[in-house]
Scaffold this motif. Structure first.
Motif, short mmCIF file in Angstrom:
data_model
loop_
_atom_site.label_atom_id
_atom_site.label_comp_id
_atom_site.label_asym_id
_atom_site.label_seq_id
_atom_site.Cartn_x
_atom_site.Cartn_y
_atom_site.Cartn_z
N LEU A 123 -14.63 114.09 -47.60
CA LEU A 123 -13.71 113.08 -48.12
C LEU A 123 -11.65 113.89 -47.38
N GLN A 124 -11.21 112.31 -47.46
CA GLN A 124 -9.68 113.05 -47.39
C GLN A 124 -8.49 111.14 -47.76
N PRO A 125 -8.18 111.69 -49.35
CA PRO A 125 -7.11 110.28 -50.20
C PRO A 125 -6.27 110.50 -50.00
N ALA A 126 -5.59 109.20 -49.64
CA ALA A 126 -4.81 108.61 -49.30
C ALA A 126 -3.23 109.22 -50.53
N TYR A 127 -2.51 109.37 -50.19
CA TYR A 127 -1.67 109.55 -51.25
C TYR A 127 -0.22 108.64 -50.39
N GLY A 128 -0.38 107.19 -51.07
CA GLY A 128 0.58 106.50 -50.78
C GLY A 128 0.18 105.10 -50.07
N ALA A 155 -10.19 102.05 -54.93
CA ALA A 155 -11.35 102.14 -56.09
C ALA A 155 -12.34 103.30 -55.35
N GLU A 156 -12.59 103.13 -54.28
CA GLU A 156 -14.21 104.31 -53.79
C GLU A 156 -13.97 105.64 -53.72
N VAL A 157 -12.46 105.85 -53.46
CA VAL A 157 -11.74 107.70 -54.23
C VAL A 157 -12.00 107.38 -55.36
N ALA A 158 -11.29 106.85 -55.97
CA ALA A 158 -11.37 107.34 -57.23
C ALA A 158 -13.08 107.55 -57.86
N ALA A 159 -14.10 106.68 -57.71
CA ALA A 159 -15.02 107.30 -58.10
C ALA A 159 -15.87 108.59 -58.14
N GLY A 169 -8.26 105.94 -48.90
CA GLY A 169 -8.91 106.89 -48.12
C GLY A 169 -9.71 107.26 -46.69
N LEU A 170 -10.51 108.15 -46.13
CA LEU A 170 -11.63 107.92 -45.72
C LEU A 170 -12.63 109.25 -45.71
N ASP A 277 -6.46 116.07 -49.06
CA ASP A 277 -5.57 114.06 -49.67
C ASP A 277 -4.24 114.49 -48.46
N THR A 278 -3.62 113.87 -48.27
CA THR A 278 -2.57 113.86 -47.20
C THR A 278 -1.55 114.21 -47.80
N ARG A 279 -1.01 115.10 -49.17
CA ARG A 279 0.09 115.43 -49.88
C ARG A 279 0.94 115.95 -48.01
N GLN A 280 1.53 115.89 -48.33
CA GLN A 280 2.49 117.00 -47.49
C GLN A 280 2.11 118.93 -48.28
N ASN A 281 2.33 118.77 -49.60
CA ASN A 281 1.63 119.45 -49.93
C ASN A 281 0.31 119.23 -50.64
N LEU A 282 -0.28 120.08 -49.58
CA LEU A 282 -1.61 119.56 -49.74
C LEU A 282 -2.56 119.98 -51.17
N PHE A 283 -3.43 118.83 -51.23
CA PHE A 283 -4.40 119.40 -52.55
C PHE A 283 -5.88 118.95 -51.46
N THR A 284 -6.53 119.80 -52.32
CA THR A 284 -8.12 120.32 -51.84
C THR A 284 -8.80 121.04 -52.45
N TYR A 285 -9.59 120.58 -53.11
CA TYR A 285 -10.75 121.25 -54.07
C TYR A 285 -12.51 121.05 -53.09
N ARG A 286 -13.34 121.94 -53.83
CA ARG A 286 -14.72 122.10 -53.05
C ARG A 286 -15.78 122.82 -53.88
N LEU A 287 -16.20 122.44 -54.50
CA LEU A 287 -18.08 123.38 -55.06
C LEU A 287 -18.19 124.21 -54.07
N ASP A 288 -19.15 125.34 -54.61
CA ASP A 288 -19.90 125.82 -54.09
C ASP A 288 -20.90 125.87 -55.41
N ARG A 289 -22.55 126.62 -54.85
CA ARG A 289 -23.72 126.32 -54.64
C ARG A 289 -23.89 126.88 -56.75
N GLU A 290 -22.57 127.62 -57.37
CA GLU A 290 -22.30 127.77 -58.53
C GLU A 290 -21.30 127.15 -59.01
N ASN A 291 -21.11 125.82 -58.70
CA ASN A 291 -20.42 124.83 -59.09
C ASN A 291 -18.52 124.84 -59.24
#
Length: 424
Positions: A123-128, A155-159, A169-170, A277-291
């Motif tokens: 998922l790539q959320p759009a900033y702006g 709304a879909e990205v927020a969900a 987003g994309l 996301d698409t910010r110049q100062n990128l914000f990322t996150y993911r979960l591993d198997r243990e959350n």
């Protein structure tokens, strides 16, 4: 250096060797994702292959990344690639890159690699608002190439994220996540099953022409080979400098938090999508198997940056995701990525039968699956001019030693641009 991956990996295999063959079909220098993928394709094709790794398996970017499988470009889109390469060459490259995630997960399935592979999408959320419109056009362009990419509403990205600051987003359904060190171990095991040889702690000191082939010198040993592949990514010492000095190295810091609870997971990642996301100062996150939450960042000042950036990333996760408290850290580590000047992958030819490939530009898992395959094809005799990755001259960047200063200045500019975008 301890990473989340070294703390949670399968038992580390030992590829120390006491002897090297005097001859083989192909020598691969570098046992990261690119080198091992190329070697695996060659071994599957019946070629005798030796992979030489100067350090320990996973010591480079393949073992220090965040485990995102992202099958597209970090700083380019289909329209920009077409403008630069022309439609035919661009479409070949776009088709290759867009299938990178599928290639990773196909190899995992074919070779039975146990690496927490999850093709949940990316998922790539759009900033702006302007970026939301750009991602909508980008999604349409990837759809026209047959890729499973869709534009999402705010709304879909927020969900999917629990975050309300995005304008859309994309989503690329072929992306996902892996445990990168276990994936690397799996590639190494697959190579040896197919008859290839991997040698750790074996530095290559010279590659010289020998008749119609090449003589590779590693310590007191010499191997004669028909072809050589340089797959050393951002390393720039010795033989690796032929490629490493052609791009801009970026020091990236990664953190993994302690596990977050199920209610947080349900709010910020109900379908366990990795996010960038698409910010110049990128914000990322993911979960591993243990959350555990995994995220990263960069530092303007590298002095003492690991602990400082670790604290900053944890605080940013709490603020952006609305966590009840700043999460404690399970691990913090650093690695080096490399960016090419045009943000596109590239092939190099250092002589007849001697090839190199570089330019993942922050998309190192999906891109390496395709880059390694293309390099193997070159070693098997495929014409370089017909390859989907552009063939370029390997020229060191002017003032390469100063590129970290350029990266720091770019980060300052990026943070300012994000603030101005938010104000607008």
């Amino acid at each position: 250096m301890q990473t989340l991956w070294t703390l949670t990996s399968h038992p580390r295999p030992d590829y120390t060797t006491t002897g090297l063959p005097s001859r083989c079909d192909s020598v691969i220098i570098g046992a990261g994702f690119t080198g091992l993928t190329a070697a695996l394709h060659l071994a599957r094709a019946g070629r005798s292959v030796v992979v030489l790794e100067a350090g320990r398996l996973g010591a480079g970017a393949s073992g220090t990344n965040a485990g995102f499988v992202v099958p597209n470009f970090a700083k380019a889109d289909p329209a920009a690639v077409r403008a630069r390469l022309g439609n035919d060459k661009a479409d070949a490259l776009l088709s290759l890159v867009g299938a990178g995630g599928d290639a990773v997960f196909a190899t995992i399935a074919e070779e039975g690699i146990d690496c927490d592979g999850a093709q949940t999408g990316w998922l790539q959320p759009a900033y702006g608002d302007a970026m939301a419109r750009l991602l909508q056009a980008r999604a349409q362009a990837w759809q026209a190439l047959g890729r499973p990419v869709e534009a999402l509403s705010a709304a879909e990205v927020a969900a999917e994220t629990g975050m309300s600051l995005y304008s859309g987003g994309l989503i690329d359904r072929s992306g996902g996540t892996i445990h990168p060190l276990n994936y690397l171990f799996g590639l190494a095991a697959a190579l040896t099953r197919h008859g290839g040889q991997l040698c750790e702690h074996t530095s290559v000191t010279a590659v010289d022409r020998a008749g119609t082939g090449w003589r590779v010198t590693a310590g007191t040993s010499q191997i004669t080979a028909d072809s050589v592949i340089l797959a050393t990514n951002a390393f720039n010492q010795g033989i690796a400098g032929r490629m490493g000095r052609t791009g801009v190295p970026l020091r990236v810091y990664q953190v993994a938090t302690r596990p977050v609870d199920a209610t947080v997971v349900a709010r910020i990642a109900p379908h366990r999508l990795p996010v960038g996301d698409t910010r110049q100062n990128l914000f990322t996150y993911r979960l591993d198997r243990e959350n555990r939450l995994i995220s990263g960042g960069m530092a303007v000042n590298p002095v003492g940056a690991l602990s400082r950036v670790g604290r900053h990333v944890a605080s940013r996760l709490a603020a952006e995701l609305g966590l009840p408290a700043t999460p404690g850290l399970a691990a913090a580590w650093t690695g080096t990525a490399i960016m090419t000047p045009d943000f596109l992958p590239r092939l190099y030819r250092f002589g007849e039968g001697f090839f190199g490939g570089i330019g993942c530009n922050g998309r190192g898992i999906a891109m390496t699956a395709q880059l390694g395959r293309v390099l193997a094809g070159c070693a098997l005799g495929a014409p370089l001019e017909s390859q989907p990755i552009p063939l370029r001259q390997a020229s060191a960047l002017p003032f390469h030693r100063l590129t970290p200063l350029v990266a720091s200045a770019a980060l300052i500019q990026a943070r300012l641009k994000d603030r101005l975008t938010r104000i607008a």
